[in-house]
Design a protein around this motif. Structure first.
Motif, short mmCIF file in Angstrom:
data_model
loop_
_atom_site.label_atom_id
_atom_site.label_comp_id
_atom_site.label_asym_id
_atom_site.label_seq_id
_atom_site.Cartn_x
_atom_site.Cartn_y
_atom_site.Cartn_z
N TYR A 83 138.03 117.45 98.71
CA TYR A 83 136.76 117.80 98.08
C TYR A 83 136.96 117.80 96.57
CZ TYR A 83 132.48 120.28 96.84
OH TYR A 83 131.28 120.63 96.29
N THR A 84 136.05 117.17 95.83
CA THR A 84 136.16 117.07 94.38
C THR A 84 135.26 118.10 93.72
OG1 THR A 84 136.61 114.70 94.56
CG2 THR A 84 135.96 115.53 92.40
N LEU A 85 135.85 118.92 92.86
CA LEU A 85 135.10 119.91 92.09
C LEU A 85 134.45 119.25 90.87
CD1 LEU A 85 137.74 122.76 92.32
CD2 LEU A 85 135.48 122.77 93.40
N PRO A 86 133.44 119.87 90.29
CA PRO A 86 132.72 119.25 89.17
C PRO A 86 133.60 118.88 87.98
CG PRO A 86 131.45 121.08 90.04
CD PRO A 86 132.76 121.11 90.74
N GLU A 187 134.80 127.53 87.09
CA GLU A 187 135.26 126.17 86.78
C GLU A 187 136.58 126.19 86.03
OE1 GLU A 187 133.69 122.47 84.10
OE2 GLU A 187 132.34 123.23 85.67
N GLY A 188 137.51 125.40 86.51
CA GLY A 188 138.80 125.25 85.87
C GLY A 188 139.89 126.13 86.44
N GLN A 189 139.53 127.14 87.22
CA GLN A 189 140.59 128.01 87.74
C GLN A 189 141.44 127.24 88.75
OE1 GLN A 189 137.59 130.75 90.11
NE2 GLN A 189 139.68 131.38 90.63
N THR A 190 142.71 127.58 88.80
CA THR A 190 143.66 126.81 89.61
C THR A 190 144.16 127.57 90.83
OG1 THR A 190 145.47 127.56 88.19
CG2 THR A 190 144.43 125.44 87.64
N SER A 191 143.75 128.81 90.99
CA SER A 191 144.09 129.56 92.20
C SER A 191 143.08 130.68 92.38
CB SER A 191 145.51 130.13 92.12
OG SER A 191 145.61 131.08 91.09
#
Length: 443
Positions: A83-86, A187-191
């Motif tokens: 799934y691709t996030l914005p 947006e942008g968080q990695t965990s």
């Protein structure tokens, strides 16, 4: 000789090769009006599985002319969905079948049923599906756009066989094997460390088909969740199929759900046509009546529609194995829109975009065909594209990514989930190769 040993020996004999060979050419079982053979009624089902061997070194599948393929990430643990996030980050559900609940020693089954269960267990192991589920989502980030992710890290863990994912506003919804859950997302968080909140429970239990997918409407007010059947043709009793072989509509705010469509044996890939906003899905049809039956399919999904399972297939084609028969349900069954071929096992589905693909692949759907275990010769094991015109399939499938089978017909990989990345390139989850592939226009 005791029964367990006899059962195992019989199962091994089955896997040595049994069942009939397809009589129809593969193309006859594809399209809006597939040819349907007479059912093969032999007691022993066709078994013909491509053993999972994985890729060697830096090897990979073969793209169609005009396309190129790179490994966005290797070394994953049974990646099933993407799934691709914005912002362009890619989420990968690393997942497998949940543990089977404990059952009575014999389960009340006869020897043949035990042999069949043993066969299916051996089939799944040979297919590469016997490993424990990682139960996590991993984040991939390709910051420089070269088609290879520089960042690969755990995004969310301790899930229950996660599969489909969709972001609505600042909430990420995840379809676990037993429930639709959600977590907050920035947006942008990695965990994410926040424990998921249950939105609504989903039918689980024995989990003959455990995968659940989720998609949102354009307005972000409704979610659509797929739930596969708990059997091949209802042999576990219809009480075990309550709420299954269906697509559910879930209200985003309240979590209230209603049955949207039923009679779909195992729907997986799911999405809205960006032009017409019609919901489409791909479905794995029933097994054990021959190499030519029943074609898996792609179909639009109508509110309140019934698609036949288990009593019939392709509209009014009655399955005589189902007991008791239900002529009233057969009369309600509508045929699907487009056959993909017998036993190709379509799992992934996503609509294409002109942003990242050549013009001939700009309008239609990409489909990840996981591949057959019960057809001679093998079918599927590739990614195809079905062109659309005016919101409808308009021609035969086009091979996009092949070479998952080697010269010995062993599976180096098996495609599952497909999605577009932020640039419009195609992402493919390969659960045997443990890779996410990126397919783009050749330079």
């Amino acid at each position: 000789m005791n029964r367990p040993i006899l059962t195992a020996l019989a199962a091994a004999a089955f896997l040595a090769g049994c069942g009939e060979t397809a009589k129809l050419p593969a193309e006859a079982t594809i399209g809006p009006a597939p040819q349907l053979a007479a059912p093969d009624k032999r007691m022993i089902p066709t078994v013909n599985i491509a053993p999972a061997v994985g890729w060697t070194d830096t090897a990979g599948p073969t793209p169609a002319n005009g396309l190129a393929v790179t490994a966005l990430a290797r070394g994953l643990d049974h990646p099933r969905w993407v799934y691709t996030l914005p912002n362009g980050d890619v989420l990968v559900a690393e997942s497998n079948k949940p543990p089977k609940p404990k059952e009575p020693k014999d389960g009340g089954d006869g020897l043949f049923a035990q042999i069949r269960n043993k066969v299916m267990g051996m089939v799944m192991a040979r297919a590469g599906a016997g490993v424990p589920s990682a139960n996590r989502i991993t984040l991939l980030r390709d910051a420089n756009g070269d088609g290879v992710a520089e960042m690969k890290q755990v995004f969310l863990q301790n899930l229950t066989s996660p599969y489909g994912m969709v972001l609505v506003g600042n909430e990420l919804f995840i379809a676990n094997a037993d429930a639709l859950v959600k977590v907050p997302y920035t947006e942008g968080q990695t965990s994410i460390a926040t424990p998921p909140t249950v939105v609504t429970d989903l039918p689980a239990g024995i989990n003959h088909h455990w995968t659940k997918n989720v998609a949102a409407n354009r307005e972000g007010t409704k979610l659509y969740v797929t739930v596969g059947s708990n059997s091949n043709i209802g042999e576990n009793g219809m009480a075990a199929e309550e709420g299954r072989a269906a697509i559910w509509e879930v209200d985003v705010k309240s979590g209230a759900k209603r049955l949207f469509a039923s009679g779909l044996r195992n729907p997986n890939g799911l999405g809205f046509d960006p032009d017409t906003q019609v919901l489409w899905t791909v479905v794995n049809e029933r097994d054990e009546i021959g190499s030519d039956l029943v074609p898996d399919y792609l179909t639009s999904v109508k509110d309140g529609a019934f698609y036949g399972w288990p009593w019939s297939y392709y509209g009014g084609h009655v399955d005589g194995r189902v007991n008791p028969q239900r002529p009233d349900m057969v009369a309600k069954a509508i045929p699907p829109d487009y056959a993909l071929g017998s036993h190709v096992a379509p799992l992934g589905m996503t609509f294409s975009s002109a942003r990242g693909m050549p013009p001939e692949l700009a309008n239609g759907v990409f489909i990840g065909e996981h591949g057959s275990w019960n057809r001679k010769p093998l079918s599927g094991y590739k990614v195809v594209f079905v062109p659309f015109i005016g919101g409808r399939p308009s021609g035969p499938p086009v091979d996009v990514l092949t070479g998952f089978l080697n010269a010995e017909e062993k599976a180096q990989g098996r495609p599952v989930g497909v999605a577009l990345d932020k640039s419009g390139a195609l992402l493919v989850a390969d659960d045997v190769g443990n890779v996410v592939w990126r397919v783009s226009k050749a330079r």
